[in-house]
Design a protein around this motif. Structure first.
Motif, PDB file in Angstrom:
ATOM      1  N   GLU A  44     -12.330  67.036  30.245  1.00 25.63           N
ATOM      2  CA  GLU A  44     -13.331  66.246  28.968  1.00 25.63           C
ATOM      3  C   GLU A  44     -12.847  67.809  28.176  1.00 25.63           C
ATOM      4  O   GLU A  44     -13.014  68.707  28.374  1.00 25.63           O
ATOM      5  N   HIS A  45     -12.734  67.266  26.473  1.00 29.24           N
ATOM      6  CA  HIS A  45     -12.055  67.969  25.007  1.00 29.24           C
ATOM      7  C   HIS A  45     -13.276  67.853  24.281  1.00 29.24           C
ATOM      8  O   HIS A  45     -13.576  66.556  23.937  1.00 29.24           O
ATOM      9  N   PHE A  46     -14.546  68.877  24.079  1.00 31.69           N
ATOM     10  CA  PHE A  46     -15.309  68.966  23.091  1.00 31.69           C
ATOM     11  C   PHE A  46     -14.369  70.274  22.133  1.00 31.69           C
ATOM     12  O   PHE A  46     -13.893  70.751  22.128  1.00 31.69           O
ATOM     13  N   GLU A  47     -15.052  69.899  20.710  1.00 30.72           N
ATOM     14  CA  GLU A  47     -15.269  70.913  19.492  1.00 30.72           C
ATOM     15  C   GLU A  47     -15.496  72.259  20.652  1.00 30.72           C
ATOM     16  O   GLU A  47     -15.148  73.162  19.965  1.00 30.72           O
ATOM     17  N   PHE A  48     -16.294  72.564  21.165  1.00 28.49           N
ATOM     18  CA  PHE A  48     -16.890  74.197  21.407  1.00 28.49           C
ATOM     19  C   PHE A  48     -16.315  74.438  23.106  1.00 28.49           C
ATOM     20  O   PHE A  48     -16.754  75.273  23.232  1.00 28.49           O
ATOM     21  N   GLY A  49     -15.053  73.765  23.196  1.00 25.46           N
ATOM     22  CA  GLY A  49     -14.443  74.077  24.628  1.00 25.46           C
ATOM     23  C   GLY A  49     -13.975  72.884  25.062  1.00 25.46           C
ATOM     24  O   GLY A  49     -14.358  71.788  24.845  1.00 25.46           O
ATOM     25  N   ASP A  50     -13.707  73.253  26.385  1.00 26.58           N
ATOM     26  CA  ASP A  50     -13.225  71.815  27.308  1.00 26.58           C
ATOM     27  C   ASP A  50     -13.977  71.677  28.552  1.00 26.58           C
ATOM     28  O   ASP A  50     -14.969  73.019  28.561  1.00 26.58           O
ATOM     29  N   PHE A  51     -14.077  71.320  29.143  1.00 26.01           N
ATOM     30  CA  PHE A  51     -15.171  70.377  30.517  1.00 26.01           C
ATOM     31  C   PHE A  51     -14.530  69.898  31.713  1.00 26.01           C
ATOM     32  O   PHE A  51     -14.005  68.312  32.022  1.00 26.01           O
ATOM     33  N   TYR A  52     -14.915  70.471  32.840  1.00 24.69           N
ATOM     34  CA  TYR A  52     -14.304  69.338  33.889  1.00 24.69           C
ATOM     35  C   TYR A  52     -15.036  68.817  34.945  1.00 24.69           C
ATOM     36  O   TYR A  52     -15.747  70.070  34.891  1.00 24.69           O
ATOM     37  N   ASN A  53     -15.113  67.764  34.244  1.00 17.70           N
ATOM     38  CA  ASN A  53     -16.444  67.262  35.124  1.00 17.70           C
ATOM     39  C   ASN A  53     -15.411  66.199  36.686  1.00 17.70           C
ATOM     40  O   ASN A  53     -14.972  65.611  36.560  1.00 17.70           O
ATOM     41  N   TYR A  54     -16.705  66.787  37.439  1.00 19.12           N
ATOM     42  CA  TYR A  54     -15.778  66.126  39.516  1.00 19.12           C
ATOM     43  C   TYR A  54     -17.489  64.826  39.756  1.00 19.12           C
ATOM     44  O   TYR A  54     -18.110  64.702  39.440  1.00 19.12           O
ATOM     45  N   TYR A  55     -16.476  64.026  39.513  1.00 16.69           N
ATOM     46  CA  TYR A  55     -17.201  62.721  39.991  1.00 16.69           C
ATOM     47  C   TYR A  55     -16.793  62.141  41.842  1.00 16.69           C
ATOM     48  O   TYR A  55     -15.598  62.133  42.523  1.00 16.69           O
ATOM     49  N   GLY A  56     -18.376  62.801  41.794  1.00 18.38           N
ATOM     50  CA  GLY A  56     -18.160  62.822  43.999  1.00 18.38           C
ATOM     51  C   GLY A  56     -18.376  61.378  43.959  1.00 18.38           C
ATOM     52  O   GLY A  56     -18.792  59.762  43.359  1.00 18.38           O
ATOM     53  N   VAL A  57     -19.173  60.693  45.537  1.00 15.38           N
ATOM     54  CA  VAL A  57     -19.546  59.808  45.677  1.00 15.38           C
ATOM     55  C   VAL A  57     -20.655  59.865  45.161  1.00 15.38           C
ATOM     56  O   VAL A  57     -22.225  60.095  44.756  1.00 15.38           O
ATOM     57  N   PRO A  58     -21.219  58.420  45.015  1.00 17.47           N
ATOM     58  CA  PRO A  58     -22.405  57.594  43.934  1.00 17.47           C
ATOM     59  C   PRO A  58     -23.138  57.792  44.971  1.00 17.47           C
ATOM     60  O   PRO A  58     -23.648  57.417  46.469  1.00 17.47           O
ATOM     61  N   ASP A  59     -24.836  58.487  44.033  1.00 21.57           N
ATOM     62  CA  ASP A  59     -25.871  58.536  45.396  1.00 21.57           C
ATOM     63  C   ASP A  59     -26.361  57.361  46.047  1.00 21.57           C
ATOM     64  O   ASP A  59     -27.054  56.916  46.757  1.00 21.57           O
ATOM     65  N   ALA A  60     -25.948  56.157  45.285  1.00 20.48           N
ATOM     66  CA  ALA A  60     -26.514  54.573  45.992  1.00 20.48           C
ATOM     67  C   ALA A  60     -25.782  54.394  47.449  1.00 20.48           C
ATOM     68  O   ALA A  60     -26.102  54.619  48.291  1.00 20.48           O
ATOM     69  N   TRP A  61     -24.988  55.780  47.697  1.00 19.18           N
ATOM     70  CA  TRP A  61     -24.106  55.011  48.903  1.00 19.18           C
ATOM     71  C   TRP A  61     -24.911  56.061  50.131  1.00 19.18           C
ATOM     72  O   TRP A  61     -24.819  55.836  50.767  1.00 19.18           O
ATOM     73  N   GLY A  62     -25.497  57.100  49.203  1.00 16.41           N
ATOM     74  CA  GLY A  62     -25.820  57.740  50.296  1.00 16.41           C
ATOM     75  C   GLY A  62     -27.426  57.629  50.407  1.00 16.41           C
ATOM     76  O   GLY A  62     -27.952  57.967  51.854  1.00 16.41           O
ATOM     77  N   PHE A  63     -27.863  56.641  49.343  1.00 17.37           N
ATOM     78  CA  PHE A  63     -29.591  56.142  49.545  1.00 17.37           C
ATOM     79  C   PHE A  63     -29.509  55.148  50.556  1.00 17.37           C
ATOM     80  O   PHE A  63     -30.054  54.676  51.442  1.00 17.37           O
ATOM     81  N   LEU A  64     -28.011  54.570  50.526  1.00 17.68           N
ATOM     82  CA  LEU A  64     -27.766  53.881  51.425  1.00 17.68           C
ATOM     83  C   LEU A  64     -27.763  53.937  52.794  1.00 17.68           C
ATOM     84  O   LEU A  64     -28.599  53.414  53.986  1.00 17.68           O
ATOM     85  N   MET A  65     -26.976  55.158  53.703  1.00 23.70           N
ATOM     86  CA  MET A  65     -26.930  55.988  54.477  1.00 23.70           C
ATOM     87  C   MET A  65     -28.840  56.186  55.021  1.00 23.70           C
ATOM     88  O   MET A  65     -28.991  56.040  56.051  1.00 23.70           O
ATOM     89  N   PHE A  66     -29.306  56.324  53.817  1.00 27.52           N
ATOM     90  CA  PHE A  66     -30.744  57.343  54.387  1.00 27.52           C
ATOM     91  C   PHE A  66     -31.311  56.293  54.820  1.00 27.52           C
ATOM     92  O   PHE A  66     -32.252  56.252  55.462  1.00 27.52           O
TER      93      PHE A  66
END
Length: 166
Positions: free
Chosen positions: A44-66
């Protein structure tokens, strides 16, 4: 016909066994969906710099495991408490509490995962989301089982007459 767990131990043990089996199946299918999921990085590019965002496993999937792990522990407690300490009033309230927490957590768990089906986390055109759909269905069945057992436990605990101790 009112179903009483104290009068019919076979029904109670069968429902508890089904709860354990469905919890194990849900753990397996949800664990496989978590394992197969490939996270991705978004630039993601912003006016004040670049940002790399990692999207991992959704929290809901881990909650179902819990929820599945909680069910295994909860069902073991409910079996022991129902067989060995069935006459203790305080433990009856604890049993109702464990049943209610499991019931509400399964409702929240399978609904939260069902919301992810068809979204960016699990697109509808992707074939790898079949195990997640199966985990959602088994979670819903687990919730239905807990509706039945919670109702039976509440009737058992709050339906008995109070006798003063001597």
């Amino acid at each position: 016909m009112a179903l009483n767990t104290a009068a019919n131990r076979t029904v109670d043990l069968t429902l508890r066994a089904l709860q354990l089996i469905l919890a194990i199946i849900t753990m397996g299918t949800d664990g496989h969906a978590i394992h197969v999921f490939h996270g991705h990085t978004v630039h993601e590019h912003f006016e004040f710099g670049d940002f790399y965002n990692y999207y991992g496993v959704p929290d809901a999937w881990g909650f179902l495991m819990f929820c599945a792990a909680w069910t295994v522990l909860g069902v073991i407690f409910l079996l022991i408490a129902g067989i060995r300490f069935a006459d203790h009033v305080l433990l009856g309230y604890v049993r109702v509490g464990v049943e209610a927490v499991a019931l509400l957590s399964w409702l929240a768990g399978f609904v939260a995962v069902a919301v992810n089906i068809g979204s960016n986390a699990c697109p509808a055109e992707e074939n790898g989301c079949g195990t997640l759909k199966a985990a959602t269905v088994f979670g819903a069945l687990e919730w239905l089982l807990f509706v039945v057992t919670t109702t039976m436990t509440v009737k058992l605990v709050f339906g008995r007459a109070r006798h003063p101790r001597r």
